[in-house]
Motif scaffolding. Structure first.
Motif, PDB file in Angstrom:
ATOM      1  N   ASP A 318      33.347  42.307  23.450  1.00  0.00           N
ATOM      2  CA  ASP A 318      33.762  41.107  23.615  1.00  0.00           C
ATOM      3  C   ASP A 318      33.331  40.389  23.447  1.00  0.00           C
ATOM      4  OD1 ASP A 318      34.112  41.165  27.344  1.00  0.00           O
ATOM      5  OD2 ASP A 318      32.859  41.796  26.352  1.00  0.00           O
ATOM      6  N   ASN A 319      31.726  40.528  22.701  1.00  0.00           N
ATOM      7  CA  ASN A 319      30.405  39.113  23.077  1.00  0.00           C
ATOM      8  C   ASN A 319      30.664  39.470  21.814  1.00  0.00           C
ATOM      9  OD1 ASN A 319      29.035  37.509  23.721  1.00  0.00           O
ATOM     10  ND2 ASN A 319      27.377  38.858  24.620  1.00  0.00           N
ATOM     11  N   PRO A 320      30.367  38.299  21.276  1.00  0.00           N
ATOM     12  CA  PRO A 320      30.397  37.128  21.133  1.00  0.00           C
ATOM     13  C   PRO A 320      32.045  36.504  21.688  1.00  0.00           C
ATOM     14  CG  PRO A 320      29.868  37.461  18.426  1.00  0.00           C
ATOM     15  CD  PRO A 320      30.106  38.497  19.651  1.00  0.00           C
ATOM     16  N   GLU A 321      33.265  37.325  20.392  1.00  0.00           N
ATOM     17  CA  GLU A 321      34.634  37.130  20.554  1.00  0.00           C
ATOM     18  C   GLU A 321      35.164  38.633  20.289  1.00  0.00           C
ATOM     19  OE1 GLU A 321      34.796  35.905  15.521  1.00  0.00           O
ATOM     20  OE2 GLU A 321      34.097  34.191  17.270  1.00  0.00           O
ATOM     21  N   TRP A 322      36.576  38.706  21.359  1.00  0.00           N
ATOM     22  CA  TRP A 322      37.013  39.198  20.978  1.00  0.00           C
ATOM     23  C   TRP A 322      37.803  39.075  19.828  1.00  0.00           C
ATOM     24  CZ3 TRP A 322      37.605  44.495  22.871  1.00  0.00           C
ATOM     25  CH2 TRP A 322      38.734  44.470  23.607  1.00  0.00           C
ATOM     26  N   PRO A 323      37.986  40.794  18.985  1.00  0.00           N
ATOM     27  CA  PRO A 323      38.510  40.580  17.908  1.00  0.00           C
ATOM     28  C   PRO A 323      40.021  40.502  18.505  1.00  0.00           C
ATOM     29  CG  PRO A 323      37.143  42.285  17.694  1.00  0.00           C
ATOM     30  CD  PRO A 323      36.932  41.230  19.338  1.00  0.00           C
ATOM     31  N   SER A 324      41.309  40.064  17.801  1.00  0.00           N
ATOM     32  CA  SER A 324      42.392  39.829  18.237  1.00  0.00           C
ATOM     33  C   SER A 324      43.362  40.956  16.923  1.00  0.00           C
ATOM     34  CB  SER A 324      42.963  38.841  18.196  1.00  0.00           C
ATOM     35  OG  SER A 324      42.830  37.920  17.847  1.00  0.00           O
ATOM     36  N   THR A 325      42.790  40.779  15.862  1.00  0.00           N
ATOM     37  CA  THR A 325      43.587  41.542  14.586  1.00  0.00           C
ATOM     38  C   THR A 325      42.936  42.179  14.339  1.00  0.00           C
ATOM     39  OG1 THR A 325      43.059  40.011  12.972  1.00  0.00           O
ATOM     40  CG2 THR A 325      44.742  38.996  14.160  1.00  0.00           C
ATOM     41  N   MET A 326      43.468  43.817  13.336  1.00  0.00           N
ATOM     42  CA  MET A 326      42.579  44.039  12.101  1.00  0.00           C
ATOM     43  C   MET A 326      42.071  43.952  11.432  1.00  0.00           C
ATOM     44  SD  MET A 326      43.690  47.492  13.710  1.00  0.00           S
ATOM     45  CE  MET A 326      43.063  48.791  12.299  1.00  0.00           C
ATOM     46  N   ALA A 327      42.644  42.649  10.420  1.00  0.00           N
ATOM     47  CA  ALA A 327      41.768  42.560   9.736  1.00  0.00           C
ATOM     48  C   ALA A 327      39.964  41.892  10.827  1.00  0.00           C
ATOM     49  CB  ALA A 327      42.290  41.000   9.436  1.00  0.00           C
ATOM     50  N   GLU A 328      39.936  41.357  11.425  1.00  0.00           N
ATOM     51  CA  GLU A 328      38.398  40.590  12.191  1.00  0.00           C
ATOM     52  C   GLU A 328      38.249  42.142  12.477  1.00  0.00           C
ATOM     53  OE1 GLU A 328      39.959  36.789  14.597  1.00  0.00           O
ATOM     54  OE2 GLU A 328      40.484  38.682  16.125  1.00  0.00           O
ATOM     55  N   VAL A 329      38.936  43.460  12.550  1.00  0.00           N
ATOM     56  CA  VAL A 329      38.010  44.580  13.360  1.00  0.00           C
ATOM     57  C   VAL A 329      37.089  45.343  12.606  1.00  0.00           C
ATOM     58  CG1 VAL A 329      38.527  46.761  14.282  1.00  0.00           C
ATOM     59  CG2 VAL A 329      39.881  44.945  15.619  1.00  0.00           C
ATOM     60  N   GLU A 330      38.515  45.081  10.912  1.00  0.00           N
ATOM     61  CA  GLU A 330      37.760  45.975  10.240  1.00  0.00           C
ATOM     62  C   GLU A 330      36.062  45.004   9.600  1.00  0.00           C
ATOM     63  OE1 GLU A 330      40.392  45.185   6.942  1.00  0.00           O
ATOM     64  OE2 GLU A 330      41.838  47.028   8.216  1.00  0.00           O
ATOM     65  N   ALA A 331      35.964  43.418  10.526  1.00  0.00           N
ATOM     66  CA  ALA A 331      34.759  42.169   9.209  1.00  0.00           C
ATOM     67  C   ALA A 331      34.046  42.857  10.274  1.00  0.00           C
ATOM     68  CB  ALA A 331      35.402  40.938   9.473  1.00  0.00           C
ATOM     69  N   ARG A 332      34.106  42.743  11.832  1.00  0.00           N
ATOM     70  CA  ARG A 332      33.586  43.204  12.546  1.00  0.00           C
ATOM     71  C   ARG A 332      33.302  44.450  12.730  1.00  0.00           C
ATOM     72  NH1 ARG A 332      33.788  40.705  18.351  1.00  0.00           N
ATOM     73  NH2 ARG A 332      32.640  42.420  18.114  1.00  0.00           N
TER      74      ARG A 332
END
Length: 346
Positions: A318-332
């Protein structure tokens, strides 16, 4: 003159195998009848599971299963009992493993928990119309208490609550096509189908295989980090399934024999990190995300997402930010793989 012990075994033959050092034997009299010999000791459970078959035509045979095993062939109407006895409290689930040609047999009162000899299972067979056959197979790996809903040709559903045989109720004519799919997956499991499509010939279809496994199964194994520190030092994790929605984590250091973080390596004594607990699993294309909490080894947890894609297992904190969508998860995840912040299974 009949001894008191013989009197006991006449009335209660089961007590002969329950001799315990120091037990107080109460002498019983007045039982009467029978011989002085005690019943042979049981080598299995205490109770039988069985019932009655009706409607089975002469010359036909069906195969029953109890809890996904203990096959029993039945070739005539009347009472039946599985060979393997079970103890009190053990659950039973009676299913039809193999349907007799030209007939469809259905089980009622086929599940429960044993408290005495079970004789209430009812198996009723009915003749199918000429040249019509059933489609079915077997389910394996389904967790206790789970259930999966299967569908044939996008229309007819059958709910399966335990491992063993299943059959779709509606018979099909020879030459008709069938396509068995999973309509509803069991909680925290995923079921896949083999031999699920084909054409009905001149016999019942019994080759459909449904195999179920835990959703967290792709996390299990020994994982070594892509990135290593100076002096060719890195980290590794051993992950083992711990229930339907948890895995047990051990972390250890890795020392490579060369300076490029490749080739042979040795590990240090692992540290027990505790259980990682997941609350949901989502997928997007080849990527699967496991949302939950990461153990810190001191009893505390951090919110975390684990992602599994191709050969990689990535830990998104959860650092630096907590992804909230699958698009954010894929990018991370893509960034973590590029930065060698993920692990590969060895």
């Amino acid at each position: 003159m009949t001894s008191h012990r013989s009197k006991i075994t006449q009335c209660f033959p089961w007590i002969a195998r329950e001799v315990v050092l120091g037990a107080v034997i109460v002498f019983l009299v007045g039982c009467g009848g029978g011989s002085d010999g005690a019943a042979p000791p049981r080598t299995e459970g205490a109770y039988t599971v069985g019932g009655v078959v009706s409607g089975l035509a002469a010359g036909k045979t069906l195969v029953l299963q109890n809890s996904g095993g203990d096959d029993l062939g039945v070739s005539s109407n009347g009472s039946f009992s599985f060979v393997t006895r079970v103890d009190s409290g053990v659950a039973y689930t009676v299913t039809v493993k193999t349907q007799p040609d030209g007939l469809r047999c259905a089980v009622s009162q086929g599940a429960g928990a044993v408290t005495a000899n079970v004789s209430s299972v009812s198996v009723r067979c009915e003749a199918l119309p000429a040249a019509m056959y059933t489609v079915g197979g077997a389910v394996v790996g389904l967790a206790s208490g789970g259930g999966v809903v299967l569908q044939n040709n996008g229309g007819e559903d059958v709910s399966v609550g335990g491992n063993g045989g299943f059959t779709f109720p509606t018979a099909m004519v020879a030459g008709a096509g069938y396509l068995v799919t999973v309509k509803t997956q069991p909680s925290w499991q995923t079921c896949t189908i083999q031999n699920g499509a084909g054409t009905v010939s001149t016999a019942n279809v019994q080759a459909v295989q449904v195999s179920c496994d835990a959703l967290i199964a792709p996390l299990e194994g020994f994982w070594v980090a892509d990135l290593c520190l100076p002096m060719a030092l890195g980290h590794a994790w051993t992950i083992a399934r711990q229930g339907e929605s948890q895995v047990h984590v051990k972390q250890m250091g890795v020392a490579y024999e060369n300076g490029s973080c490749s080739g042979a390596f040795r590990t240090w004594t692992p540290s027990d990190m505790g259980n990682a607990v997941f609350t949901k699993v989502t997928s997007s294309g080849p990527l699967t995300a496991f949302w939950g909490k990461w153990p810190q080894g001191n009893g505390d947890y951090d919110l975390a997402i684990w992602t599994r894609v191709g050969p990689y297992l990535c830990f998104l904190r959860d650092n630096p930010e907590w992804p909230s969508t699958m698009a954010e998860v894929e990018a991370r995840t893509a960034g973590a793989i590029a930065g060698k912040a993920c692990a590969r299974q060895r």
